[in-house]
Each structure stands twice: as C-alpha cells, then as structure tokens.
Write a protein that holds these residues in place. Structure first.
Motif, PDB file in Angstrom:
ATOM      1  N   ILE A 180      25.522   3.574  35.837  1.00 47.66           N
ATOM      2  CA  ILE A 180      24.693   4.733  35.491  1.00 47.66           C
ATOM      3  C   ILE A 180      24.580   4.863  33.976  1.00 47.66           C
ATOM      4  O   ILE A 180      23.480   5.077  33.434  1.00 47.66           O
ATOM      5  CB  ILE A 180      25.279   6.012  36.109  1.00 47.66           C
ATOM      6  N   ALA A 181      25.711   4.734  33.285  1.00 47.79           N
ATOM      7  CA  ALA A 181      25.698   4.832  31.825  1.00 47.79           C
ATOM      8  C   ALA A 181      24.820   3.739  31.215  1.00 47.79           C
ATOM      9  O   ALA A 181      24.052   3.991  30.280  1.00 47.79           O
ATOM     10  CB  ALA A 181      27.119   4.730  31.278  1.00 47.79           C
ATOM     11  N   GLU A 182      24.914   2.537  31.753  1.00 50.49           N
ATOM     12  CA  GLU A 182      24.117   1.415  31.249  1.00 50.49           C
ATOM     13  C   GLU A 182      22.627   1.653  31.497  1.00 50.49           C
ATOM     14  O   GLU A 182      21.782   1.396  30.630  1.00 50.49           O
ATOM     15  CB  GLU A 182      24.571   0.129  31.927  1.00 50.49           C
ATOM     16  N   TYR A 183      22.304   2.173  32.679  1.00 56.56           N
ATOM     17  CA  TYR A 183      20.898   2.433  33.013  1.00 56.56           C
ATOM     18  C   TYR A 183      20.329   3.537  32.132  1.00 56.56           C
ATOM     19  O   TYR A 183      19.208   3.423  31.617  1.00 56.56           O
ATOM     20  CB  TYR A 183      20.776   2.811  34.485  1.00 56.56           C
ATOM     21  N   MET A 222      31.078  -4.071  38.472  1.00 50.22           N
ATOM     22  CA  MET A 222      30.950  -2.915  37.589  1.00 50.22           C
ATOM     23  C   MET A 222      30.949  -1.627  38.410  1.00 50.22           C
ATOM     24  O   MET A 222      30.269  -1.537  39.432  1.00 50.22           O
ATOM     25  CB  MET A 222      29.640  -3.005  36.786  1.00 50.22           C
ATOM     26  N   LYS A 223      31.716  -0.627  37.973  1.00 52.27           N
ATOM     27  CA  LYS A 223      31.775   0.651  38.672  1.00 52.27           C
ATOM     28  C   LYS A 223      30.422   1.350  38.589  1.00 52.27           C
ATOM     29  O   LYS A 223      29.662   1.174  37.628  1.00 52.27           O
ATOM     30  CB  LYS A 223      32.853   1.535  38.057  1.00 52.27           C
ATOM     31  N   ILE A 224      30.155   2.197  39.606  1.00 51.43           N
ATOM     32  CA  ILE A 224      28.868   2.878  39.653  1.00 51.43           C
ATOM     33  C   ILE A 224      28.674   3.777  38.428  1.00 51.43           C
ATOM     34  O   ILE A 224      27.563   3.886  37.887  1.00 51.43           O
ATOM     35  CB  ILE A 224      28.731   3.691  40.967  1.00 51.43           C
ATOM     36  N   ARG A 225      29.756   4.395  37.944  1.00 54.51           N
ATOM     37  CA  ARG A 225      29.634   5.255  36.757  1.00 54.51           C
ATOM     38  C   ARG A 225      29.210   4.427  35.548  1.00 54.51           C
ATOM     39  O   ARG A 225      28.384   4.882  34.742  1.00 54.51           O
ATOM     40  CB  ARG A 225      30.975   5.958  36.482  1.00 54.51           C
ATOM     41  N   ASP A 226      29.730   3.228  35.425  1.00 55.20           N
ATOM     42  CA  ASP A 226      29.353   2.359  34.309  1.00 55.20           C
ATOM     43  C   ASP A 226      27.909   1.893  34.445  1.00 55.20           C
ATOM     44  O   ASP A 226      27.194   1.768  33.449  1.00 55.20           O
ATOM     45  CB  ASP A 226      30.287   1.149  34.234  1.00 55.20           C
ATOM     46  N   GLY A 263      17.098   5.219  26.914  1.00 58.30           N
ATOM     47  CA  GLY A 263      17.192   5.985  25.686  1.00 58.30           C
ATOM     48  C   GLY A 263      17.860   7.336  25.864  1.00 58.30           C
ATOM     49  O   GLY A 263      17.719   8.224  25.027  1.00 58.30           O
ATOM     50  N   ILE A 264      18.599   7.491  26.961  1.00 58.02           N
ATOM     51  CA  ILE A 264      19.321   8.741  27.229  1.00 58.02           C
ATOM     52  C   ILE A 264      20.744   8.601  26.707  1.00 58.02           C
ATOM     53  O   ILE A 264      21.529   7.806  27.225  1.00 58.02           O
ATOM     54  CB  ILE A 264      19.353   9.041  28.745  1.00 58.02           C
ATOM     55  N   SER A 265      21.065   9.353  25.684  1.00 63.94           N
ATOM     56  CA  SER A 265      22.387   9.213  25.070  1.00 63.94           C
ATOM     57  C   SER A 265      23.398  10.217  25.604  1.00 63.94           C
ATOM     58  O   SER A 265      24.595  10.083  25.344  1.00 63.94           O
ATOM     59  CB  SER A 265      22.285   9.361  23.542  1.00 63.94           C
ATOM     60  N   ILE A 319      24.791  14.391  38.517  1.00 64.68           N
ATOM     61  CA  ILE A 319      24.674  13.632  37.279  1.00 64.68           C
ATOM     62  C   ILE A 319      23.702  14.384  36.374  1.00 64.68           C
ATOM     63  O   ILE A 319      22.554  14.620  36.759  1.00 64.68           O
ATOM     64  CB  ILE A 319      24.156  12.207  37.534  1.00 64.68           C
ATOM     65  N   VAL A 320      24.156  14.758  35.199  1.00 64.58           N
ATOM     66  CA  VAL A 320      23.343  15.560  34.290  1.00 64.58           C
ATOM     67  C   VAL A 320      22.999  14.742  33.055  1.00 64.58           C
ATOM     68  O   VAL A 320      23.883  14.127  32.437  1.00 64.58           O
ATOM     69  CB  VAL A 320      24.082  16.851  33.879  1.00 64.58           C
TER      70      VAL A 320
END
Length: 272
Positions: free
Chosen positions: A7-10, A1-5, A15-17, A53-54
C-alpha cells in the motif's frame, strides 16, 4: 512483501506522501467525549471493513493565504477531486489483490446548503485521520499534521484486509495560541479544546454558504493562520502576525488583495 508495504509503495507511486492505517476496532475506544455515534463507525457502514486506510494531500500555503478567494476555491476542489480519484484507485488496487475494498467520497453531502439542515456527513475522514495516526484535532475543528498543519485534506478506503494500526500521535499538535479563534470572521470558535471548541457550527456553515453564493467558498481563514506545520518554514511564513501587519508586509498584502479582487462576486477583498 506485506500488504501494508504494498500500500505504501502504491501510494508513493501516485504521489501520496501521507498514508495511515487504523483497525476498525479503534473506533470502539473513544479518544474524547462526546465521541462519534456507532452508526458512523467504518464497520457499521461497510460490515466487511477490517481496516481504514487514510490518505492525505496538502493545500499549498500561498494559495490558502488569499482565502477567501477563487485561487483557494479552485485548489480545494482540485485536491478533493484527486482524493476521490486516488482513494478509488487504491480500493481497486486492493480489490485486484483479493481484498474487498471501497472508497469513501471526500465530501459526503450534496451542497453546503444541506449542512444547514443536517450538519454531518455519513463518515468522518477527520476522525479516521486521527485514528490512523496522521494528526490531532486543533481548536479550529480541523486535524493538525506535523508537515502541513491543518492545510491538508483526507480521503479514506475501507478494506477487508486486516492490518495493524499505525501509532497514534500521543500529544496534541495544537499550540493553543488561539490565532484561529481571533481570526474567525463569525466568532464560531472558543478557547475550549476539541470537540467543545466549535461553539457555533451554524455560523461557520452559514459563512461558507454565503461565500459559495459568491463563488469564494470555503472560508479557510482559521486554517491559514494556524502556526502548526513544517510548510511554514518551507514558505518562510513562521511569523503569523504577517496576516495582520500590512505595514511590514505590504507586498504580500497587495498580492493577496489582488487575488481576492478577481474571480468572485464580492465587491471588496475579504479576510484578515
């Protein structure tokens, strides 16, 4: 899994949308003039930084409608605390993966009084949010987002992980309705586009400092009247004239006045 993915999963697990990424090189291509000075760039503050990353968390519209009030003040503090915690956890998550990372505190100043002397923090989360494709600046000097309008707070993680930037929002989300300008209680805004729109930063800061003495800061009025944001449909608040129209919205105004009457030191309810 790519690091960007990852991050999105984490972030989703927390609960951060709202999350966006901006490569540090984006700061070197100004979106408008005057632009922020080089010493405020991510890699000037943290030389190892490759990506910002914001993350964003909303202020719920019904609470900000009571502003200035203890309700809005407490939710504002809660969201800021969550942003500091979540961004710290995200930086730690990336550190554990082998990417040197650090979180930036939500408010980079000790007290509102310090902004009267030095009206800047050492890093701008708002500029980072725009560069990460999360929103555009509005005339109220805030970042407008599609989902929550300006009713969202941002936190930032600077990381050594190099990632592609998310797409910028190509056109301004501001409707130039000037509702924020008309509602400002200290006449601090103009009809110019950002960054020229905040014509009296001292008046805005003094307003917040005065409200803080009464435990009612921040002000929030220009944010609550902004018509941008899908949250207005969620809460059935698409008609922003309701904030001035007591005759046709008596129940709302009674509720807002009730909240403003408690928890602070002002003798009378405030705000339009």
């Amino acid at each position: 899994m790519k690091i960007r993915d990852r991050i999105a999963e984490y972030c989703s697990s927390l609960g951060i949308s709202m999350v966006g990424c901006a490569h540090v090189k984006r700061w070197e291509s100004p979106l408008f003039e005057p632009w922020i000075p080089k010493q405020f760039y991510p890699h000037s503050i943290y030389p190892e930084a490759q990506t910002a990353i914001v993350i964003g968390l909303p202020i719920h519209l019904p609470s900000i409608e009571t502003a200035p009030s203890i309700w809005y003040r407490e939710e504002y503090k809660t969201v800021n605390a969550l942003l500091d915690q979540y961004s710290w956890h995200l930086a730690s998550f990336l550190n554990d993966l082998g990417y040197p990372s650090v979180s930036i505190p939500r408010d980079g100043y000790g007290d509102i009084k310090t902004l009267l002397v030095q009206p800047l923090a050492f890093f701008s989360h708002r500029h980072a949010a725009v560069l990460a494709g999360l929103g555009t600046f509005g005339r109220n000097n805030m970042v407008l987002t599609k989902k929550w309008g300006p009713r969202v707070r941002f936190g930032t993680v600077l990381t050594g992980a190099e990632m592609e930037s998310d797409p910028l929002i190509s056109s301004s989300l501001c409707t130039t309705c000037n509702a924020c300008i008309r509602a400002c209680p200290v006449f601090a805004l103009s009809e110019d586009d950002y960054p020229e729109s905040l014509t009296d930063k001292a008046a805005c800061t003094n307003r917040s400092a005065d409200l803080n003495k009464h435990f009612l800061s921040p002000c929030g009025i220009c944010i609550k009247v902004c018509p941008v944001g899908e949250d207005r449909m969620l809460y059935d608040r698409t008609n922003i004239r309701m904030y001035e129209d007591k005759a046709n919205y008596p129940g709302y105004h009674r509720g807002w006045d009730h909240v403003r009457s408690y928890g602070g030191l002002l003798e009378k309810p405030g705000g339009p």
